[in-house]
Design an enzyme around this catalytic site. Structure first.
Site, PDB file in Angstrom:
ATOM      1  CG  ASP A 244      -2.303   0.667   0.802  1.00  0.00           C
ATOM      2  OD1 ASP A 244      -2.486   1.326   0.409  1.00  0.00           O
ATOM      3  OD2 ASP A 244      -3.352  -0.063   1.810  1.00  0.00           O
TER       4      ASP A 244
ATOM      5  CD  GLU B 181      -9.065   4.888  -1.284  1.00  0.00           C
ATOM      6  OE1 GLU B 181      -8.035   5.444  -0.811  1.00  0.00           O
ATOM      7  OE2 GLU B 181      -9.706   4.105  -0.854  1.00  0.00           O
TER       8      GLU B 181
ATOM      9  CG  HIS C 157      -8.426  -0.680   5.147  1.00  0.00           C
ATOM     10  ND1 HIS C 157      -8.673  -0.726   4.077  1.00  0.00           N
ATOM     11  CD2 HIS C 157      -8.551   0.323   4.928  1.00  0.00           C
ATOM     12  CE1 HIS C 157      -7.944  -0.414   2.656  1.00  0.00           C
ATOM     13  NE2 HIS C 157      -8.132   0.880   3.732  1.00  0.00           N
ATOM     14  CG  ASP C 158     -11.153   2.465   3.588  1.00  0.00           C
ATOM     15  OD1 ASP C 158     -10.476   2.657   5.329  1.00  0.00           O
ATOM     16  OD2 ASP C 158     -10.298   2.960   2.592  1.00  0.00           O
TER      17      ASP C 158
ATOM     18  CG  ASP D 204      -4.349   5.728   0.630  1.00  0.00           C
ATOM     19  OD1 ASP D 204      -5.131   4.967   1.094  1.00  0.00           O
ATOM     20  OD2 ASP D 204      -4.542   7.093   1.219  1.00  0.00           O
TER      21      ASP D 204
HETATM   22  C1  GLC Z   1      -8.488   5.574   1.682  1.00  0.00           C
HETATM   23  C2  GLC Z   1      -7.847   4.084   2.960  1.00  0.00           C
HETATM   24  C3  GLC Z   1      -8.189   4.897   3.918  1.00  0.00           C
HETATM   25  C4  GLC Z   1      -7.349   6.119   4.840  1.00  0.00           C
HETATM   26  C5  GLC Z   1      -7.592   7.015   4.150  1.00  0.00           C
HETATM   27  C6  GLC Z   1      -6.238   7.946   4.256  1.00  0.00           C
HETATM   28  O1  GLC Z   1      -9.608   5.597   1.909  1.00  0.00           O
HETATM   29  O2  GLC Z   1      -8.277   2.985   2.196  1.00  0.00           O
HETATM   30  O3  GLC Z   1      -8.467   3.311   5.061  1.00  0.00           O
HETATM   31  O4  GLC Z   1      -7.882   6.079   5.733  1.00  0.00           O
HETATM   32  O5  GLC Z   1      -7.032   6.908   1.991  1.00  0.00           O
HETATM   33  O6  GLC Z   1      -5.142   7.489   3.857  1.00  0.00           O
END
Ligand code: GLC
Length: 572
Positions: free
Chosen positions: A124, A280, A346-347, A226
């Protein structure tokens, strides 16, 4: 005359032959198209030193388990050095593995042990922002003329307050934080501990390329970028229309410059080291999604869109919408480009708790249905740790139980705006991402075999019944169905590269054909708690490749599907 015709035919590609000329882009073979990705939230996977936090050694100990799942790659959430305001998504050293996870030595062993087992690793990369404890930010905030000043976005206070920017995680929803050291505001789209990097500064780009090279040199196989679609910004920070935050993606994602940043990464790293890449988000529309991933764009390997994963959070969600969304995305990518298939991460709260039913009556059968779906679609499937057991939400009821910065800060924001705390907590109990972060349930003991210490987030009590040991022994378990499904995908290229065709059925039935090189399969999912009937008289099948019930009841060419029944039929 003839030569003219010949020229025209040649120009039309009439005589083009050879494998690449005939194979459409979607069917051109790549390891990352054939991959089955298992996502691990390292903090919650397995703790071997009793500090209540998962570690790399724990992952290494369980590599044989992971391999036994039939997955082929692991995506690790960030394990770099970090003050952990957002559990690793606030990186303070991009080249160091946090000591709490075992440091670089443990990582090197992990890499070696994974590659020995033919498992790929996806890291990541969090470079829309860094931690406020990163040395770059410390230097940047120290004085206005520090060489690192322009690594971040600053707005001098004498110019007045900058135009409003919405923050996803701030407790006031404000993405500008005032910093008295230099009497200026800095930008943070996420929490104030996560200042946004200034990508219009060439030095920032160079730094990131170097970081990517560092990991690629080590031998990692892929990167997940990310929040990267937010990286490009109009640094004049113009005023956005009133209420824009309700659809902030339109203003934050895919801004000018983003493709240049991706191309730079592609040229300098992805292509040179032959690593896969996934960012993402997938743009704001299909056109933008294609611009990110089509092979001739030379940017990313695949897109990772949110339309489907976000569905249960929306009012009026139904199985009909589910299949419409997936069909739309598939149709868009049937010739060119490639997408990811996922329903949890994880979100998000847990898979079965959001998409189907986590009560005992339907939990197992519906989890198996969801896995049948995820592993039979075109696109690279991403499966989240614990879902192979049908792990469920923990359903916290007080704010003190939460660890997640976004839940806690949104709660504060709700209260400060005069909102109702009870309503917020009710919603968070179902949807907070902490639901999806509770420790892996290895066995039936109180701490689920996750740790001998105090777990950083409580272990769900249902580890008594929902755990790896119990499901390993039960041939009918979700876990063993999951294994059967990964095996089926791996041994049937039709499930990877096959064309997809939706059948016209009742709303609650999701049925699709996959066909490839003369092989045809029919996937049938009853996305409902009731029996449903489907006319199959037009289809002749030779085998039932997988079934989440013992039988498939048929009468007069019709299949009578049980609640959440999922079957894949091999057609003649
Ligand atoms: C992305 C990640 C998330 C994180 C955010 C800030 O959305 O998936 O878990 O909190 O970015 O880095």
């Amino acid at each position: 005359m003839y030569s003219k015709i010949l020229v025209i035919l040649l120009a039309l590609g009439f005589f083009s032959c050879g494998p690449t000329a005939q194979v459409k882009e979607t069917q051109q073979k790549k390891w990352w198209k054939e991959a089955i990705v298992y996502q691990i939230y390292p903090r919650s996977f397995k703790d071997t030193d009793g500090d209540g936090i998962g570690d790399i050694k724990g992952i290494i100990e369980e590599l044989d388990y992971i391999k036994s799942l039939g997955v082929t790659a692991i995506w690790l959430n960030p394990i770099y050095e970090s003050p952990n305001f957002d559990n690793g998504y606030d990186v303070s050293d991009y080249r160091a593995i946090a000591e709490e996870y075992g440091g670089m030595e443990a990582f090197d062993t992990l890499l070696e042990e994974m590659h020995k087992r033919d498992l790929k690793i996806i890291m990541d990369i969090v470079v829309n922002h860094s931690s406020w404890e990163h040395p770059w930010f410390k230097a940047s905030r120290s004085s206005r003329d520090n060489p690192y000043r322009d690594y971040y976005h600053w707005w001098p206070a004498e110019k007045g307050k900058p135009n409003y920017r919405y923050s996803l995680f701030d407790d006031k929803g404000d993405a500008w934080a005032y910093d008295s050291i230099t009497d200026a505001y800095y930008l943070h789209y996420f929490a104030k501990q996560q200042p946004d990097l200034n990508w219009s500064n060439p030095k920032v780009k160079e730094e990131v390329v170097d970081i990517l090279k560092f990991w690629a040199e080590k031998g990692v196989d892929g990167f997940r970028l990310d929040a990267f679609q937010f990286a490009a910004k109009d640094t004049t920070f113009p005023k956005f229309p009133e209420g824009y935050e309700k659809d902030f993606i339109q203003y934050y994602a895919m801004q000018e410059g983003l493709h240049d940043y991706l191309k730079l990464m592609y040229d300098e790293v992805f292509s040179k080291y032959n690593v896969m890449s996934v960012a993402e988000g997938a743009g704001r529309n299909f056109k933008e999604a294609h611009e990110l991933v089509d092979a001739d764009r030379n940017e990313l390997s695949m897109a990772y869109a949110f339309d489907a994963v976000d569905l249960p959070n929306k009012e009026g969600y139904s199985p009909k919408i589910f299949k419409e969304v997936f069909t739309k995305w598939d149709n868009e990518f049937s010739e060119k480009g490639w997408i990811s298939i996922f329903l949890s991460n994880h979100d998000q709260a847990r898979l079965v708790s959001r998409f189907t039913d986590d009560n005992e009556e339907f939990r197992a059968v519906s989890a198996k249905m969801l896995h049948t779906f995820l592993l039979s679609m075109r696109g690279t499937p991403y499966l989240y740790y614990g879902d192979e057991l049908g792990m469920t939400n923990i359903y916290f009821d007080s704010i003190e139980q939460y660890d997640d910065i976004s839940t806690i800060n949104s709660y504060k924001k709700t209260l400060s705006e005069g909102g109702d705390g009870e309503t917020f907590l009710k919603h968070a109990s179902k949807f907070s991402r902490d639901n999806g972060r509770t420790p892996m349930q290895w066995n039936a003991s109180e701490k689920g075999g996750f740790t001998t210490g105090t777990p950083w987030l409580p272990v769900n009590e249902n580890t008594k019944t929902i755990n790896v040991v119990a499901q390993n022994e039960d041939s009918n378990s979700i876990l063993n169905h999951f294994r059967a499904m990964t095996a089926l995908r791996t041994s049937n290229p039709v499930l990877i590269y096959g064309d997809y065709e939706l059948l016209d059925t009742e709303d609650q039935i999701y049925a699709y054909l996959r066909s490839y090189e003369g092989q045809k399969v029919l996937v049938v999912l009853n996305y409902s708690k009731e029996d449903s009937t489907l006319d199959l008289s037009n289809y002749k099948w030779s085998d039932i490749l997988i079934n989440n019930y013992q039988d498939l009841e048929t009468a007069d060419g019709k299949a009578v599907l049980k609640p959440y029944q999922a079957v894949i039929l091999k057609l003649k």
